[in-house]
Design a protein around this motif. Structure first.
Motif, short mmCIF file in Angstrom:
data_model
loop_
_atom_site.label_atom_id
_atom_site.label_comp_id
_atom_site.label_asym_id
_atom_site.label_seq_id
_atom_site.Cartn_x
_atom_site.Cartn_y
_atom_site.Cartn_z
N GLU A 65 -49.07 60.55 -34.67
CA GLU A 65 -48.71 61.32 -33.33
C GLU A 65 -47.51 62.24 -33.49
O GLU A 65 -46.45 61.63 -34.10
N PRO A 66 -47.61 63.38 -33.17
CA PRO A 66 -46.37 64.25 -33.06
C PRO A 66 -45.04 63.54 -32.37
O PRO A 66 -45.35 63.04 -31.41
N GLU A 67 -44.09 64.11 -33.04
CA GLU A 67 -42.83 63.34 -32.30
C GLU A 67 -41.76 64.38 -32.53
O GLU A 67 -41.74 65.30 -33.20
N ILE B 57 -41.73 69.09 -31.05
CA ILE B 57 -43.16 69.05 -31.23
C ILE B 57 -43.62 70.57 -31.64
O ILE B 57 -43.21 71.26 -30.66
N SER B 58 -44.15 70.90 -32.52
CA SER B 58 -44.39 72.12 -33.07
C SER B 58 -45.06 73.10 -31.72
O SER B 58 -44.77 74.33 -31.91
N ASN B 59 -46.07 72.73 -31.04
CA ASN B 59 -46.58 73.61 -30.13
C ASN B 59 -46.12 73.55 -28.83
O ASN B 59 -46.41 74.08 -27.96
N SER C 197 -38.58 76.31 -36.04
CA SER C 197 -38.78 74.84 -35.93
C SER C 197 -37.59 74.00 -35.34
O SER C 197 -37.54 73.09 -34.54
#
Lengths: 117, 112
Positions: A1-3, A26-28, A73
């Protein structure tokens, strides 16, 4: 899961020194935030950031604070000349944003503890 | 980990009982609300959210109720477990802003 990730987890600094706290949202996600929590107190809003500029800031976020997204980022919080009362846990958060206006669910990092001596 | 909320209101419940945590929010223009759980030394973790056009929303073991008339929000946790022990915060988003305002928090202690 993205964090959301934050570094450092703990920083000790002398009063008057500059500190940079780093966050990788989180990237998006499109909206980025810094909150702080002084020991024993509630989570306080500092600043929100969208489209490479500050959207809102609180009265806490004075000229000693700045934020930057230096690349695609990272999202950083800089405190230019730290004071004793800056000692707190600093949380970075990000959200996707939703069409109807609110910024949606905030995802928080684990925090960076700042201790100013 | 850090000790969050030295002066927070505390709710103690027996394991297996239901918990109800309350929050009074401040701004009638708030249109989106989130409940967060914060364990010692960690960041707030999303539990459940609700928009102002709803008065109830259910998740897994959790229910959020919203009463806009009195600006009140509650979080109900069914069959409370030891892992539910944490500080719980409500957060409100004022319509048209990106800012979330957090409540003072309630510490939930689950007794075995």
């Amino acid at each position: 899961e993205p964090e959301v990730t934050q570094t450092p987890s703990h920083q000790v600094t002398q009063m008057g020194q500059e500190v940079i706290l780093r966050c990788v949202p989180i990237s998006n996600h499109l909206y980025f935030y810094w909150y702080r929590q002084i020991l024993g107190q509630k989570v306080e809003f500092l600043v929100s950031f969208y489209n490479n500029e500050i959207s809102e800031k609180s009265e806490i976020f004075d000229d000693q604070f700045s934020v930057e997204r230096p690349d695609g980022s990272n999202f950083t919080l800089k405190i230019r000349s730290t004071k004793l009362e800056d000692s707190a846990m600093y949380f970075c958060a990000s959200s996707e944003g939703v069409q109807w206006g609110a910024a949606g669910e905030l995802f928080f990092g684990e925090g960076s503890r700042l201790t100013v001596l | 980990g850090e000790s969050v909320g030295l002066h927070l209101p505390t709710l103690s419940v027996q394991e297996g009982d239901n918990s109800i945590i309350n929050c009074a929010y401040s701004n009638s223009a708030s249109d989106y609300f989130i409940w967060y759980k914060q364990e010692s030394g960690k960041g707030p973790q999303f539990i459940i959210d609700i928009r102002s056009n709803m008065d109830k929303r259910q998740g897994q073991r959790v229910t959020v109720l919203l009463n806009k008339t009195v600006k009140h929000l509650s979080l109900q946790i069914a069959a409370t477990q030891p892992g539910d022990s944490a500080v719980y915060f409500c957060a409100e988003n004022i319509e048209g802003t990106y800012k979330y305002i957090f409540g003072t928090g309630t510490r939930l202690k689950v007794l075995a």
